[in-house]
Design an enzyme around this catalytic site. Structure first.
Site, PDB file in Angstrom:
ATOM      1  N   GLY A  46      37.830  37.693  40.253  1.00 15.66           N
ATOM      2  CA  GLY A  46      36.818  37.748  41.471  1.00 15.66           C
ATOM      3  C   GLY A  46      36.169  38.857  41.470  1.00 15.66           C
ATOM      4  O   GLY A  46      36.450  40.022  40.956  1.00 15.66           O
ATOM      5  N   GLN A  51      30.864  45.096  45.264  1.00 12.19           N
ATOM      6  CA  GLN A  51      31.593  45.937  44.104  1.00 12.19           C
ATOM      7  C   GLN A  51      30.065  46.432  42.919  1.00 12.19           C
ATOM      8  O   GLN A  51      30.452  47.217  42.122  1.00 12.19           O
ATOM      9  CB  GLN A  51      32.264  45.055  43.320  1.00 12.19           C
ATOM     10  CG  GLN A  51      33.586  44.986  44.341  1.00 12.19           C
ATOM     11  CD  GLN A  51      34.728  43.868  43.752  1.00 12.19           C
ATOM     12  OE1 GLN A  51      34.554  42.801  43.779  1.00 12.19           O
ATOM     13  NE2 GLN A  51      35.571  44.727  42.884  1.00 12.19           N
ATOM     14  N   CYS A  92      42.408  45.132  41.488  1.00 17.67           N
ATOM     15  CA  CYS A  92      41.000  45.050  41.745  1.00 17.67           C
ATOM     16  C   CYS A  92      40.192  45.642  40.658  1.00 17.67           C
ATOM     17  O   CYS A  92      40.472  47.043  40.323  1.00 17.67           O
ATOM     18  CB  CYS A  92      40.750  45.905  43.179  1.00 17.67           C
ATOM     19  SG  CYS A  92      39.185  45.798  43.552  1.00 17.67           S
ATOM     20  N   LEU A  93      38.893  45.039  40.309  1.00 14.82           N
ATOM     21  CA  LEU A  93      38.066  45.864  39.345  1.00 14.82           C
ATOM     22  C   LEU A  93      37.613  47.071  39.986  1.00 14.82           C
ATOM     23  O   LEU A  93      37.124  47.964  39.051  1.00 14.82           O
ATOM     24  CB  LEU A  93      36.980  44.816  38.742  1.00 14.82           C
ATOM     25  CG  LEU A  93      37.501  43.535  38.206  1.00 14.82           C
ATOM     26  CD1 LEU A  93      36.281  42.515  38.172  1.00 14.82           C
ATOM     27  CD2 LEU A  93      38.166  43.845  37.038  1.00 14.82           C
ATOM     28  N   HIS A 134      40.644  38.628  49.365  1.00 14.77           N
ATOM     29  CA  HIS A 134      40.498  39.849  48.824  1.00 14.77           C
ATOM     30  C   HIS A 134      38.722  40.037  48.724  1.00 14.77           C
ATOM     31  O   HIS A 134      38.274  41.010  48.966  1.00 14.77           O
ATOM     32  CB  HIS A 134      41.149  39.894  47.494  1.00 14.77           C
ATOM     33  CG  HIS A 134      40.727  41.120  46.540  1.00 14.77           C
ATOM     34  ND1 HIS A 134      41.994  41.804  46.261  1.00 14.77           N
ATOM     35  CD2 HIS A 134      39.754  41.488  46.082  1.00 14.77           C
ATOM     36  CE1 HIS A 134      41.468  43.163  45.784  1.00 14.77           C
ATOM     37  NE2 HIS A 134      40.112  42.721  45.289  1.00 14.77           N
ATOM     38  N   GLU A 135      38.146  38.923  48.181  1.00 14.62           N
ATOM     39  CA  GLU A 135      36.559  39.333  47.950  1.00 14.62           C
ATOM     40  C   GLU A 135      35.952  39.272  49.361  1.00 14.62           C
ATOM     41  O   GLU A 135      34.940  40.177  49.181  1.00 14.62           O
ATOM     42  CB  GLU A 135      36.084  38.293  46.981  1.00 14.62           C
ATOM     43  CG  GLU A 135      36.930  38.039  45.529  1.00 14.62           C
ATOM     44  CD  GLU A 135      36.679  39.294  44.866  1.00 14.62           C
ATOM     45  OE1 GLU A 135      35.959  40.285  44.982  1.00 14.62           O
ATOM     46  OE2 GLU A 135      37.900  39.638  43.976  1.00 14.62           O
ATOM     47  N   HIS A 138      35.828  42.855  50.721  1.00 14.45           N
ATOM     48  CA  HIS A 138      34.901  43.576  50.028  1.00 14.45           C
ATOM     49  C   HIS A 138      33.568  43.492  50.594  1.00 14.45           C
ATOM     50  O   HIS A 138      32.776  44.509  50.966  1.00 14.45           O
ATOM     51  CB  HIS A 138      34.728  43.391  48.470  1.00 14.45           C
ATOM     52  CG  HIS A 138      35.660  43.744  47.619  1.00 14.45           C
ATOM     53  ND1 HIS A 138      35.632  45.276  47.417  1.00 14.45           N
ATOM     54  CD2 HIS A 138      36.400  43.145  46.945  1.00 14.45           C
ATOM     55  CE1 HIS A 138      36.595  45.536  46.390  1.00 14.45           C
ATOM     56  NE2 HIS A 138      37.196  44.108  45.883  1.00 14.45           N
TER      57      HIS A 138
END
Length: 171
Positions: A46, A51, A92-93, A134-135, A138
């Site tokens: 994701g 991000q 997380c990225l 989660h996304e 962000h």
């Protein structure tokens, strides 16, 4: 398509609240394509536009092993359908190399636009529900580390700041 740079915690730009997309045009479609390329290359499941330092309400997700189920969400919103929380390990990225358990609702109803600007509504459960939450966090300037204790969050911040200093010095 082109790969985008993923911002890493504690970059303050990750705290920017994303603006709604007014028109799904070629620029938004290109952003989605670039986000998928970036997410797959990372590799991740994701990615939120925040991000990659684009503060629009756009998310890409693909839970498949073979990158065959791309899901684009534009201006996504969700409603919790089951208040029961389940603990699941998240990473997380934007917080590379760190994973921890977070409690989230396991069943949600999602409303958004797809890559072509068409309305889409669906029920998400399990990993997909967690990934969407989660996304969408962000897009509101929240990271999964915000669900952790202050001690854990500060430890992760310190380690990533040290990593960033070493990278900046060429080591």
């Amino acid at each position: 398509m082109s790969k985008l740079k993923i911002l890493e915690f504690p970059d303050p730009r990750l705290r920017t609240i994303a603006e709604p997309v007014d028109v799904v045009d070629d620029a938004i479609k290109q952003l989605i394509d670039d986000m998928f390329e970036t997410m797959y290359d990372a590799p991740g499941i994701g990615l939120a536009a925040t991000q990659v330092n684009v503060h629009k309400r756009v998310v890409t997700i693909d839970l498949s092993e073979d990158q065959s189920e791309p899901l684009a969400l534009i201006n996504p919103e969700y409603t919790v359908l089951d208040e029961t929380l389940e603990e699941m390990q998240e990473g997380c990225l934007s917080v590379p190399g760190f994973y921890d358990n977070v409690n989230r609702p396991q069943k949600i109803k999602v409303s958004s636009l797809d890559r072509d600007g068409n309305a889409q509504d669906f029920i998400a459960e399990g990993l997909l529900a967690v990934c969407i939450q989660h996304e969408l966090d962000h897009l509101d300037g929240t990271l999964f580390v915000d669900y952790l204790s202050t001690l854990k969050r500060n430890r992760i911040r310190g380690k990533l700041e040290k990593k960033h200093r070493l990278e900046a010095s060429g080591n």
